[in-house]
Design a protein around this motif. Structure first.
Motif, short mmCIF file in Angstrom:
data_model
loop_
_atom_site.label_atom_id
_atom_site.label_comp_id
_atom_site.label_asym_id
_atom_site.label_seq_id
_atom_site.Cartn_x
_atom_site.Cartn_y
_atom_site.Cartn_z
N THR A 199 7.52 -9.28 6.42
CA THR A 199 7.22 -10.37 6.86
C THR A 199 6.07 -10.25 7.74
O THR A 199 5.02 -11.00 7.97
N GLN A 200 6.03 -8.93 8.20
CA GLN A 200 5.15 -8.33 9.14
C GLN A 200 3.85 -7.97 8.38
O GLN A 200 2.63 -8.24 8.61
N PHE A 201 3.98 -7.24 7.18
CA PHE A 201 2.70 -7.09 6.19
C PHE A 201 2.28 -8.49 5.77
O PHE A 201 0.93 -8.49 5.88
N ALA A 202 2.89 -9.49 5.59
CA ALA A 202 2.47 -10.80 5.17
C ALA A 202 1.83 -11.35 6.32
O ALA A 202 0.65 -11.96 6.06
N VAL A 243 -8.14 -7.86 -2.05
CA VAL A 243 -7.61 -6.55 -2.54
C VAL A 243 -7.86 -5.68 -0.97
O VAL A 243 -6.86 -4.84 -0.39
N ALA A 244 -8.99 -5.70 -0.42
CA ALA A 244 -9.35 -5.06 0.63
C ALA A 244 -8.41 -5.25 1.70
O ALA A 244 -8.10 -4.33 2.65
N SER A 245 -8.20 -6.78 1.66
CA SER A 245 -7.32 -7.32 3.17
C SER A 245 -5.84 -6.58 2.82
O SER A 245 -5.17 -6.22 3.73
N ALA A 246 -5.37 -6.60 1.58
CA ALA A 246 -3.98 -5.97 1.52
C ALA A 246 -4.01 -4.49 1.58
O ALA A 246 -3.01 -4.02 2.21
N VAL A 247 -4.75 -3.78 1.18
CA VAL A 247 -5.05 -2.44 1.36
C VAL A 247 -4.98 -2.19 2.85
O VAL A 247 -4.10 -1.17 3.41
N ALA A 248 -5.74 -2.83 3.70
CA ALA A 248 -6.02 -2.58 5.35
C ALA A 248 -4.58 -3.08 5.70
O ALA A 248 -4.15 -2.37 6.71
N ALA A 249 -3.89 -4.25 5.21
CA ALA A 249 -2.67 -4.54 6.02
C ALA A 249 -1.60 -3.41 5.70
O ALA A 249 -0.84 -3.27 6.74
N ALA A 250 -1.64 -2.68 4.56
CA ALA A 250 -0.59 -1.86 4.34
C ALA A 250 -0.83 -0.64 5.25
O ALA A 250 0.21 0.10 5.77
#
Length: 175
Positions: free
Chosen positions: A62-65, A108-115
């Protein structure tokens, strides 16, 4: 109350929003933002960072989302800020809606940055505790007493009466 890593999370989300928006804008042929477009972009980055600093979910997914959602919304707001801030591009047909390819790259960039941001927040506590242990000065030793008090004869009186012996060899053997 916010954790100490919340400011790290907010700053990282704000900085990633601005960096990803400038990179995407430059890759799309828009060049570097200047003037009011850059000011609008900074306002968006600061706003997204402040909102992300607020207390959020504690579990991993949930924090990642939440962080990924903040980055995606920040990218959308940054795209609008760059489109509205540069009147020359607005007059020459710069679209307010990004292309599907640009949306995919931003996702994709947002998902990688969030991780990466979530991993950095998880490692913040252990890393800072190790750094503090290494760089904090050791506690001073207590002062030695300047004089010792002399006592008379020490008499030990035992009130324990032993009626059986206790073997210290090992565990008892089951019979």
């Amino acid at each position: 109350m916010n954790s100490p890593a919340a400011s790290l999370r907010g700053g990282a989300v704000g900085a990633a929003t601005v960096a990803l928006a400038v990179a995407a804008h430059g890759a799309a042929g828009g060049g570097y933002p200047s003037g009011s477009a850059f000011v609008f972009l900074l306002i968006v980055g600061i706003g997204v960072g402040v909102v992300t600093t607020l207390p959020g979910p504690r579990s991993g997914w949930t924090q990642f989302a939440a962080v990924a959602g903040a980055l995606v919304l920040g990218q959308s707001a940054a795209h609008i800020a760059l489109a509205v801030g540069d009147t020359h591009q607005m007059m020459h047909g710069h679209s307010m809606l990004p292309s599907p390819t640009m949306l995919g790259f931003h996702a994709v960039a947002s998902a990688v940055a969030a991780a990466l941001i979530c991993v950095a927040e998880r490692l913040f506590g252990p890393i800072t505790s190790v750094v503090r242990a290494v760089f904090d000065p050791p506690l001073p030793l207590p002062d030695a007493p300047s004089h010792l008090a002399a006592c008379g004869e020490v008499v030990v009186v035992s009130t324990v009466v032993r009626t059986t012996s206790i073997s210290r060899r090992g565990p008892p053997v089951s019979v």
